[in-house]
Motif scaffolding. Structure first.
Motif, PDB file in Angstrom:
ATOM      1  N   MET A 103       0.807  -1.215   0.000  1.00 12.58           N
ATOM      2  CA  MET A 103       0.000   0.000   0.000  1.00 12.58           C
ATOM      3  C   MET A 103       0.845   1.272   0.000  1.00 12.58           C
ATOM      4  O   MET A 103       0.405   2.311  -0.460  1.00 12.58           O
ATOM      5  CB  MET A 103      -0.935   0.008   1.218  1.00 12.58           C
ATOM      6  N   LYS A 104       2.059   1.184   0.491  1.00 12.31           N
ATOM      7  CA  LYS A 104       2.880   2.385   0.597  1.00 12.31           C
ATOM      8  C   LYS A 104       3.277   2.943  -0.761  1.00 12.31           C
ATOM      9  O   LYS A 104       3.453   4.143  -0.910  1.00 12.31           O
ATOM     10  CB  LYS A 104       4.138   2.091   1.420  1.00 12.31           C
ATOM     11  N   PHE A 105       3.455   2.068  -1.738  1.00  9.94           N
ATOM     12  CA  PHE A 105       3.955   2.584  -3.012  1.00  9.94           C
ATOM     13  C   PHE A 105       3.271   2.006  -4.240  1.00  9.94           C
ATOM     14  O   PHE A 105       3.633   2.341  -5.358  1.00  9.94           O
ATOM     15  CB  PHE A 105       5.472   2.352  -3.122  1.00  9.94           C
ATOM     16  N   GLU A 106       2.239   1.174  -4.064  1.00 14.13           N
ATOM     17  CA  GLU A 106       1.653   0.548  -5.246  1.00 14.13           C
ATOM     18  C   GLU A 106       0.810   1.506  -6.077  1.00 14.13           C
ATOM     19  O   GLU A 106       0.488   1.205  -7.222  1.00 14.13           O
ATOM     20  CB  GLU A 106       0.828  -0.681  -4.862  1.00 14.13           C
ATOM     21  N   ASP A 107       0.454   2.676  -5.534  1.00 11.14           N
ATOM     22  CA  ASP A 107      -0.290   3.643  -6.339  1.00 11.14           C
ATOM     23  C   ASP A 107       0.561   4.202  -7.471  1.00 11.14           C
ATOM     24  O   ASP A 107       0.046   4.551  -8.531  1.00 11.14           O
ATOM     25  CB  ASP A 107      -0.786   4.807  -5.469  1.00 11.14           C
ATOM     26  N   ASN A 189      -5.500  -1.502 -22.715  1.00 10.05           N
ATOM     27  CA  ASN A 189      -5.641  -2.789 -22.031  1.00 10.05           C
ATOM     28  C   ASN A 189      -4.794  -2.796 -20.763  1.00 10.05           C
ATOM     29  O   ASN A 189      -3.663  -2.305 -20.756  1.00 10.05           O
ATOM     30  CB  ASN A 189      -5.214  -3.934 -22.950  1.00 10.05           C
ATOM     31  N   MET A 190      -5.354  -3.371 -19.704  1.00 11.07           N
ATOM     32  CA  MET A 190      -4.690  -3.323 -18.399  1.00 11.07           C
ATOM     33  C   MET A 190      -4.690  -4.691 -17.730  1.00 11.07           C
ATOM     34  O   MET A 190      -5.631  -5.474 -17.877  1.00 11.07           O
ATOM     35  CB  MET A 190      -5.409  -2.335 -17.463  1.00 11.07           C
ATOM     36  N   ILE A 191      -3.627  -4.966 -16.971  1.00 10.29           N
ATOM     37  CA  ILE A 191      -3.652  -6.068 -16.007  1.00 10.29           C
ATOM     38  C   ILE A 191      -4.450  -5.580 -14.804  1.00 10.29           C
ATOM     39  O   ILE A 191      -4.213  -4.486 -14.284  1.00 10.29           O
ATOM     40  CB  ILE A 191      -2.227  -6.465 -15.579  1.00 10.29           C
ATOM     41  N   ARG A 192      -5.404  -6.401 -14.364  1.00  8.13           N
ATOM     42  CA  ARG A 192      -6.240  -6.021 -13.225  1.00  8.13           C
ATOM     43  C   ARG A 192      -5.892  -6.880 -12.015  1.00  8.13           C
ATOM     44  O   ARG A 192      -5.520  -8.040 -12.150  1.00  8.13           O
ATOM     45  CB  ARG A 192      -7.725  -6.181 -13.573  1.00  8.13           C
ATOM     46  N   ARG A 193      -5.987  -6.278 -10.852  1.00  8.04           N
ATOM     47  CA  ARG A 193      -5.786  -7.005  -9.599  1.00  8.04           C
ATOM     48  C   ARG A 193      -6.760  -6.444  -8.575  1.00  8.04           C
ATOM     49  O   ARG A 193      -6.881  -5.227  -8.441  1.00  8.04           O
ATOM     50  CB  ARG A 193      -4.331  -6.858  -9.119  1.00  8.04           C
ATOM     51  N   GLN A 196      -9.181  -3.878  -9.861  1.00 13.32           N
ATOM     52  CA  GLN A 196      -8.681  -2.549 -10.194  1.00 13.32           C
ATOM     53  C   GLN A 196      -7.705  -2.641 -11.357  1.00 13.32           C
ATOM     54  O   GLN A 196      -6.922  -3.594 -11.447  1.00 13.32           O
ATOM     55  CB  GLN A 196      -7.963  -1.912  -8.998  1.00 13.32           C
ATOM     56  N   ASP A 197      -7.765  -1.640 -12.259  1.00  9.58           N
ATOM     57  CA  ASP A 197      -6.756  -1.555 -13.313  1.00  9.58           C
ATOM     58  C   ASP A 197      -5.409  -1.265 -12.675  1.00  9.58           C
ATOM     59  O   ASP A 197      -5.270  -0.314 -11.899  1.00  9.58           O
ATOM     60  CB  ASP A 197      -7.104  -0.426 -14.293  1.00  9.58           C
ATOM     61  N   ARG A 198      -4.415  -2.083 -13.017  1.00  6.80           N
ATOM     62  CA  ARG A 198      -3.120  -1.930 -12.367  1.00  6.80           C
ATOM     63  C   ARG A 198      -1.990  -1.549 -13.330  1.00  6.80           C
ATOM     64  O   ARG A 198      -1.347  -0.518 -13.159  1.00  6.80           O
ATOM     65  CB  ARG A 198      -2.749  -3.241 -11.643  1.00  6.80           C
TER      66      ARG A 198
END
Length: 285
Positions: A103-107, A189-193, A196-198
């Motif tokens: 959570m600290k840096f995945e944004d 196109n996005m990888i989702r996790r 959420q689009d990641r």
């Protein structure tokens, strides 16, 4: 010690611009919201990356080719860039810790979990370790800010074969320094996790090299690919062959598939010759 710096300009960090032909980054890419990363390792700049924190992939990485035997890679730890998340200000690019909190840096960037459950895609380098020779130069390529999701069949097939073809060509016929810029186009196109689009999935991969000091006695089919040449390919399971072309032809294709203006130029002065920069550009070096 691994250091990477998010900078306002690639010229602001000493020797960072050495990864760019004539110290000049590709011109004409609309950089709104993009981050410039000077990828440094063991206190030495290794290459540069233009990074899209919203799509969580690099737009391109630019580096100098190092002559190498293309031997098998050693396992290096994957790293992330704390400064993209403004976690700390000391510039350290760090290996992912065990049991870390995303959570600290995945944004601001991709994390290992983004790639862990996607069987179709692999972490594909833009600056590949096979184009580097020393352990430090190779280790520096293993940051997620230098990789994009590549279809597995494309990554281990046509694209790897292209990287090897360029390695052999530059090894054998480039006498001076070869500068390479490798990047992507995207279509949404996005990888989702976790719903959420990641991470953006590239539509195409492209690459271009510039070597003005080359073997003038090389065979004709090699000589016509100097001082510069380029390639583009679909990031797909099929129809993914790599098409080589002049750099200017690649630039025309990119104008229709990237957020660029009509002045797009991958290499300063089209890699024609090491002519001095005009006076109005001197201050940028």
């Amino acid at each position: 010690m691994t250091i990477a710096s998010v900078v306002l300009d690639f010229n602001h960090i000493e020797r960072c611009k050495d990864s760019l032909y004539m110290g000049t980054p590709p011109r004409g890419i609309i950089e709104t919201g993009l981050k410039k990363i000077c990828q440094r390792y063991a206190d030495k700049p290794r290459f540069v990356t233009l990074y899209d924190s919203r799509k969580r992939i690099p737009v391109y990485s630019a580096y100098t080719f190092k002559k190498t035997e293309g031997d098998r890679r050693v396992d290096y730890p994957w790293m992330y860039e704390p400064q993209l998340a403004e976690i700390d200000g000391n510039g350290n690019m760090l290996p992912f810790p065990t049991g870390y909190l995303h959570m600290k840096f995945e944004d601001s960037q991709a994390v290992l979990d983004d790639y862990s459950d996607v069987v179709l895609y692999e972490r594909g380098h833009l600056n590949p370790d096979q184009h580097q020779s020393t352990p430090h130069d190779r280790a520096a390529t293993y940051t997620l800010t230098n990789v994009v999701p590549q279809i597995r069949e494309f990554n281990i097939g046509p694209w790897r074969e292209y990287e090897e073809r360029i390695r052999v060509r530059l090894n054998n016929f480039c006498r001076g320094v070869a500068f390479i810029v490798t990047g992507v186009t995207t279509r949404g196109n996005m990888i989702r996790r976790n719903n959420q689009d990641r991470v953006a999935i590239p539509e195409d991969l492209w690459s271009a090299y510039c070597c003005t000091d080359y073997d003038r006695n090389a065979p004709h089919d090699v000589r016509i690919r100097f001082p510069s040449h380029a390639a583009m390919a679909k990031n797909a399971k099929e129809g993914n062959s790599v098409h080589e072309m002049p750099v200017q032809e690649l630039e025309i294709l990119l104008k229709n598939s990237m957020d660029v203006d009509q002045n797009l130029q991958i290499f300063y002065d089209n890699c024609i010759s090491p002519s001095p920069l005009p006076m109005y550009l001197q201050h940028t070096i």
